[in-house]
Scaffold this motif. Structure first.
Motif, PDB file in Angstrom:
ATOM      1  N   VAL A  24       6.536 -70.117  -4.834  1.00  0.00           N
ATOM      2  CA  VAL A  24       5.447 -70.113  -5.807  1.00  0.00           C
ATOM      3  C   VAL A  24       4.524 -68.948  -5.489  1.00  0.00           C
ATOM      4  O   VAL A  24       4.180 -68.722  -4.336  1.00  0.00           O
ATOM      5  N   TRP A  26       1.208 -68.418  -5.412  1.00  0.00           N
ATOM      6  CA  TRP A  26       0.009 -69.254  -5.446  1.00  0.00           C
ATOM      7  C   TRP A  26      -1.197 -68.501  -5.968  1.00  0.00           C
ATOM      8  O   TRP A  26      -2.077 -69.101  -6.606  1.00  0.00           O
ATOM      9  N   PRO A  36      -7.720 -72.597  -7.019  1.00  0.00           N
ATOM     10  CA  PRO A  36      -6.576 -72.718  -6.106  1.00  0.00           C
ATOM     11  C   PRO A  36      -6.072 -74.151  -6.065  1.00  0.00           C
ATOM     12  O   PRO A  36      -6.799 -75.081  -6.400  1.00  0.00           O
ATOM     13  N   ASP A  39      -3.997 -77.533  -0.371  1.00  0.00           N
ATOM     14  CA  ASP A  39      -3.084 -77.122   0.705  1.00  0.00           C
ATOM     15  C   ASP A  39      -1.946 -78.115   0.911  1.00  0.00           C
ATOM     16  O   ASP A  39      -0.819 -77.724   1.204  1.00  0.00           O
ATOM     17  N   ARG A  42       0.677 -77.408  -1.593  1.00  0.00           N
ATOM     18  CA  ARG A  42       1.356 -76.149  -1.252  1.00  0.00           C
ATOM     19  C   ARG A  42       2.378 -76.383  -0.136  1.00  0.00           C
ATOM     20  O   ARG A  42       3.515 -75.924  -0.210  1.00  0.00           O
TER      21      ARG A  42
END
Length: 180
Positions: A24, A26, A36, A39, A42
């Motif tokens: 990805v 990000w 964003p 985490d 992610r």
């Protein structure tokens, strides 16, 4: 020795696939959504990638926010639009009455439940999980991130199952099928 994380607990309950990593961009993703992503999400994408949990909960590939007519069928943008529409018309638990969350859908169950973040806070680590339980036609809030939500659901640590099916409730072994 470091403190065990929710991701460590998730790995014990749901072994990651050999080929799970979903690549990805990000930075581009954050630019398109105007914020964003958390985490833990992610890290989940790095370890597991997009796919299905117990062939019940679909966690799709993160996608850039684009106009609906350009969005992938059943993708994050379309499912977020579905969640926003349901938010306007469906019942909410008392703590959600009168709120206007910035919804981003990260999961959809086979029983049509929607799992979203309330992305209103500037810090994505503070985004709670909002679940629309299709069977009860009710929105509920869970003050944790996506990975902790999954772990607590697998361990049946909520007062009741937040989802319409029993496939992820009180389970000691969970399978993850990466998206093909």
């Amino acid at each position: 020795m470091s403190e065990p994380t929710d991701l460590d607990a998730l790995r014990r309950l749901m072994p990651p696939p050999q080929n799970g990593d979903t690549t990805v961009d990000w930075t581009a993703l954050a630019a398109s959504w105007g914020k964003p992503f958390p985490d833990d999400f992610r890290r989940f994408m790095e370890v597991y990638g997009a796919g299905a949990v117990q062939k019940y909960l679909s966690i799709g590939r993160p996608e850039a926010k684009v106009p609906l007519e350009q969005a992938e069928r059943d993708g994050m943008v379309i499912e977020t639009a579905n969640a926003e529409a349901d938010w306007e018309t469906e019942e909410k638990t008392p703590e959600l009455d009168g709120t206007s969350p910035a919804l981003i859908t990260w999961g959809v169950s086979a029983t049509a439940d929607m799992l979203c973040w309330d992305a209103s806070a500037d810090d994505p680590a503070k985004w709670p999980v909002l679940v629309y339980h299709r069977g009860d036609m009710l929105w509920s809030r869970y003050d944790c991130g996506m990975v902790e939500f999954l772990v607590r659901n697998f361990r049946a640590e909520w007062p009741e199952n937040p989802l319409g099916g029993e496939f992820l409730w009180d389970v000691s072994e969970v399978t993850f099928q990466p998206q093909g």
